[in-house]
Design an enzyme around this catalytic site. Structure first.
Site, mmCIF file in Angstrom:
data_model
loop_
_atom_site.group_PDB
_atom_site.id
_atom_site.type_symbol
_atom_site.label_atom_id
_atom_site.label_comp_id
_atom_site.label_asym_id
_atom_site.label_seq_id
_atom_site.Cartn_x
_atom_site.Cartn_y
_atom_site.Cartn_z
ATOM 1 N N THR A 414 0.947 -1.178 0.000
ATOM 2 C CA THR A 414 0.114 0.028 -0.019
ATOM 3 C C THR A 414 0.810 1.225 -0.140
ATOM 4 O O THR A 414 2.133 1.316 0.636
ATOM 5 C CB THR A 414 -1.034 -0.055 1.192
ATOM 6 O OG1 THR A 414 -1.450 -1.153 1.210
ATOM 7 C CG2 THR A 414 -1.776 1.152 1.442
ATOM 8 N N GLY A 497 -1.895 -3.035 5.656
ATOM 9 C CA GLY A 497 -2.778 -4.003 5.985
ATOM 10 C C GLY A 497 -3.363 -3.903 7.351
ATOM 11 O O GLY A 497 -4.095 -2.844 7.379
#
Length: 604
Positions: A414, A497
């Site tokens: 991410t 996450g």
């Protein structure tokens, strides 16, 4: 004075480009070359701010940006100086990060964003997550998974075409741009197209993660979990693992972004790119089709919030896990965190217990609300959060933690970046390919990897997050925003996450309860709890384990152990943070970046 000379004035020193600094014989640097033992045990001393702070925040009044890569931050600032809005700058930076930080994101992934509009004095949310292929049923999915040899017995696939969902990022760009953009998309994407053709040096953290991804994806390709790996190898690993400082190019991505710049979002979802994706998936036996791309759309959603010490903290509603951050903060709002003490065992214990309670609800209730009834308002109801907080014993860890009953309180790997412009518009944007670089699959000639976000579905028919065609999976990526007295206060986020709600909570507590500035709040040592149940299915009973970064004191460690926690050391998996805070009285921005990654924060 010629190039390569050090320029000095007063106490300042500037090293010109091309300069070489030679260590004298007998210096610490020379000694280290022949002596592997460390001669430095900590950072240099700072004369202002907490001792653990790595740098000062960046301050400015006209605009600010913070990303995980210095060049992406520069591109965002350049976009603002060219007259672009904060949304233009965010799109420009996100496009750049897809090239410069392929370990975290790319146009094969999804996007969520929170946008503060100063004209309407309102916060807007966009859900740019993609859906599962329509041509693969739950039974088909289970049958495909059963044939795949995974990395461990009983483990479900994390890579390959079975995990691919429709990439949502590009559509979200154009949806945001249509509402809040100013510069043409061709201008916004131009810097990334140029870097993709010419190349850009790879910084050390990204080089580290690219090497790790190569090793893992190569193993899974040889095992058959990744159906086709030659394209990914050619695109990202043509000469093996990329080394720090090596110039990385991606001409295929330059061409793809050129098609998008010229043809808009339809070039990706209905045009040549969609057709290439369809042909590739048919070639490798994957389920994604051009019709899935053509049917995709982003959704503008109403952000949700809780009050924390007089501040309003905002998130995107499910299928995002943002409600989990709000639950953690709503539970902690019932305790005197300031009295507990910064980085103390008492403070960390309360935060861990709030995490455990919120994550049990996360596992049981979060899913795509189009397919399942998600009790969002019940989960963040003040009465429900007070009831959940009442389950916490400040003196010891709770042995048994379970999901609650929020229905009775119902009212109806991410990247993260932040940008802000001179009008007061602020953007919190998070974008990801999910696990690592993604699925391992790169469509022929397009220069990007598909996400593996579909791994996050459950296969349990009783779960609200069970796989279904056209359904969005449970989503980990969450942008965060804070307002105070109905004014923008901070755009922020933490990547990683399940670390994201835990990290966001720690940032808010550090700033609001302990008075840290935006940079110090991120530099402070972090904890991470692992254990409990997951939305994908499966539970790990017991107390789990608590990973602590090395900055926590021995007193804190002993205090946590005494409360019943099992501790483990730092493993580098504590997320990545960016933030921009705004002073509503002066309009001054305070920008911060993650010291654990390669990025930089700039303001002007």
């Amino acid at each position: 004075m010629g190039a390569g000379c050090g320029l000095t004035h007063g106490f300042g020193v500037i090293v010109a480009a091309g300069a070489t600094l030679l260590a004298p014989l007998g210096s610490a640097t020379a000694q280290q070359a022949s002596n592997p033992q460390p001669v430095v045990t900590g950072p240099g001393d700072r004369i202002a701010g907490p001792s653990f702070a790595t740098r000062s925040p960046a301050y400015g009044r006209n605009g600010a940006a913070a990303t995980a890569h210095p060049l992406a931050t520069q591109i965002a600032i350049d976009t603002l100086k060219q007259g672009g809005t904060a949304v233009d700058a965010a799109i420009a930076a996100n496009a750049a990060l897809g090239l410069l930080e392929p370990t975290g994101n790319g146009i094969g992934g999804d996007l969520f964003a929170l946008i503060w509009d100063p004209k309407t004095q309102k916060l807007y949310g966009i859900n740019g997550s993609g859906r599962a292929p329509m041509g693969m049923s739950l039974d088909d999915r289970a049958a495909r998974e059963a044939k795949i040899k995974t990395s461990a017995p009983g483990r479900r696939p994390s890579f390959g075409s079975v995990t691919v969902t429709v990439p949502g990022a590009v559509d979200a760009w154009f949806s945001m741009h249509a509402r809040f953009g100013k510069l043409p998309m061709s201008q916004i994407l131009a810097p990334t197209i140029s870097y993709a053709d010419a190349g850009a040096p790879v910084p050390p953290v990204i080089a580290y993660y690219m090497a790790a991804n190569l090793k893992r994806l190569d193993e899974r390709a040889k095992a058959g979990e990744v159906e086709e790996f030659d394209n990914a190898r050619k695109t990202y690993f043509a000469n093996g693992a990329v080394q720090t400082g090596q110039v990385f190019k991606n001409p295929d991505l330059a061409r793809t972004l050129g098609l998008i710049a010229a043809g808009g979002r339809d070039a990706f979802y209905k045009g040549e790119i969609a057709q290439r994706i369809d042909a590739y998936m048919r070639r490798i036996g994957g389920p994604l089709r051009a019709s899935d791309l053509a049917a995709h759309h982003s959704d503008w959603v109403e952000p949700i919030s809780v009050t924390y010490r007089g501040y309003q903290v905002w998130q995107i509603p499910p299928n995002s896990q943002g409600v989990t951050t709000l639950q953690m903060l709503g539970i902690l709002n019932q305790f005197d965190m300031a009295k507990a003490g910064f980085a103390s065992a008492e403070s960390v214990h309360l935060q861990i217990e709030a995490k455990r309670l919120a994550f049990e609800d996360r596992a049981k209730f979060l899913a795509d609300p189009t397919f399942a009834k998600v009790p969002t308002q019940g989960l963040i109801s003040p009465n429900y959060l007070r009831a959940r907080a009442g389950l916490i014993d400040p003196a010891k860890a709770s042995v048994n933690v379970a999901a609650g009953d929020p229905a009775q309180f119902e009212k109806g790997d991410t990247t993260f970046l932040v940008t802000a412009d001179s009008t007061g518009m602020m953007v919190a944007l998070i974008q990801s390919n999910y696990r690592g670089m993604g699925s391992g699959l790169v469509p022929d000639g397009l220069g990007f990897m598909f996400q593996n976000r579909g791994e996050a579905f459950s296969l349990d028919p009783a779960s609200p997050n069970v796989y279904a065609p056209g359904k969005r999976p449970f989503h980990t990526i969450i942008p965060g925003f804070v307002t105070k007295d109905n004014q923008a206060f901070m755009a922020f986020g933490v990547m990683g996450g399940a670390m994201q709600p835990q990290g966001q909570t720690q940032i808010v507590v550090n700033m609001i309860d302990y008075g840290l500035d935006a940079q110090s709040a991120g530099d402070a040592p972090r904890w991470r709890h692992e254990g409990g149940c997951e939305p994908e299915g499966g539970c790990k009973p017991g107390l789990g384990r608590v990973a602590l970064e090395s900055g926590f004191s021995q007193t804190t460690r002993e205090g946590l152990t005494a409360k019943g926690w099992t501790l483990s050391g730092a493993d580098g998996d504590f997320g990545g943070y960016q933030a921009i805070k705004r002073d509503p009285k002066t309009g001054v921005y305070e920008a911060a970046t993650e010291s654990r990654k390669d990025g930089v924060a700039l303001a002007y």
